[in-house]
Write a protein that holds these residues in place. Structure first.
Motif, mmCIF file in Angstrom:
data_model
loop_
_atom_site.group_PDB
_atom_site.id
_atom_site.type_symbol
_atom_site.label_atom_id
_atom_site.label_comp_id
_atom_site.label_asym_id
_atom_site.label_seq_id
_atom_site.Cartn_x
_atom_site.Cartn_y
_atom_site.Cartn_z
ATOM 1 N N CYS A 135 4.525 81.115 66.847
ATOM 2 C CA CYS A 135 5.916 80.652 66.750
ATOM 3 C C CYS A 135 6.790 81.367 67.762
ATOM 4 O O CYS A 135 7.970 81.624 67.513
ATOM 5 C CB CYS A 135 6.442 80.868 65.337
ATOM 6 N N THR A 136 6.213 81.704 68.911
ATOM 7 C CA THR A 136 6.989 82.318 69.975
ATOM 8 C C THR A 136 7.746 81.243 70.747
ATOM 9 O O THR A 136 7.488 80.048 70.586
ATOM 10 C CB THR A 136 6.086 83.091 70.954
ATOM 11 N N GLU B 174 12.617 85.315 67.532
ATOM 12 C CA GLU B 174 11.570 84.368 67.122
ATOM 13 C C GLU B 174 11.324 84.446 65.614
ATOM 14 O O GLU B 174 11.109 83.433 64.963
ATOM 15 C CB GLU B 174 10.287 84.670 67.890
ATOM 16 N N ILE C 227 4.913 86.013 65.608
ATOM 17 C CA ILE C 227 6.039 86.094 66.555
ATOM 18 C C ILE C 227 5.945 87.391 67.364
ATOM 19 O O ILE C 227 5.127 88.272 67.064
ATOM 20 C CB ILE C 227 7.394 85.991 65.822
#
Length: 237
Positions: free
Chosen positions: A105-106, A138, A133
């Motif tokens: 989920c960056t 993020e 992240i």
């Protein structure tokens, strides 16, 4: 707070992974590693790819954080999305038995794409999501998008995040101050005291892989230190 998250609180998750070409590569080996982790007291496991997850699931009843790494010889770990890049990869590891789906989920992926992927996984698969992240921003975004657990896994694996040989305790502390989600501390944990410090920083759970499950790198760590010692002794004879 769901029962799954309660099981992980103040506990150790052991990451059982081996790549093709490594001595322990293969689902049978990962199943044995998972069993060893359970005997040792782990409260959860992290496994990669459907076959490994299926084998681990047969061996233990511990919750499994599933990931699906997509890599080839051209992959750049600092540039590319590797960890569960698509809904299809998420679905495969869910069907293999993963209790939690972890995904990158960056900001290497657009916020809109990340939000849509989390939403689809949670609505269509009805499964807990862990957001891997690398920065506070993020982590905050992933929490807003609906991720259940925020993990520091990718700190140091993006060009813009903290680069250090030490775990990113500061990121844990920042996340705890900004969001209410459970925080999984992961990345560069080698010593038990580092794990304790992560919990003191506010971590809900800690995931450790290499320091426990990759013996060739554990051995190399000792040999590198031995070489330093031998070099010093030779220079001061």
């Amino acid at each position: 707070m769901n029962e799954l998250l309660k099981k992980l609180k103040n506990g150790l998750i052991v990451s059982c992974q081996a790549f093709e070409g490594e001595p322990l590569y293969g689902s049978d080996n990962m199943a044995k590693m998972a069993k060893a982790a359970k005997i040792g007291g782990a409260v959860g496991l992290r496994g990669c790819w459907p076959d490994d997850i299926k084998a681990m699931k047969k061996t233990t009843n511990l919750p499994i954080v599933g990931i699906y790494k997509v890599m080839d010889e051209k992959t750049d770990v600092f540039r590319d999305i590797i960890i569960t890049p698509t809904f299809e990869t998420a679905k495969e590891i869910y069907e293999a038995g993963a209790d939690i789906i972890a995904l990158d989920c960056t900001k290497r992926r657009s916020s809109l794409e990340t939000e849509k992927l989390i939403y689809r996984i949670k609505t269509e698969l009805n499964v807990t999501v862990m957001a891997d992240i690398s920065t506070l921003e993020e982590g905050v975004n992933a929490a807003e998008f609906g991720a259940d657990i925020i993990s520091t896994t990718l700190s140091g694996y993006t060009n813009y995040s903290t680069q250090s040989i030490e775990p990113d305790y500061k990121l844990i502390q920042e996340l705890v101050e900004k969001i209410d989600n459970p925080i999984n501390a992961e990345g560069r944990y080698w010593e038990p005291e580092q794990m304790v410090k992560a919990f003191e920083s506010g971590a809900w759970t800690v995931t450790i892989g290499t320091a426990i499950t990759r013996p060739q790198l554990i051995t190399k760590r000792f040999v590198d230190r031995l070489n330093q010692y031998n070099k010093y002794e030779a220079e001061h004879e």
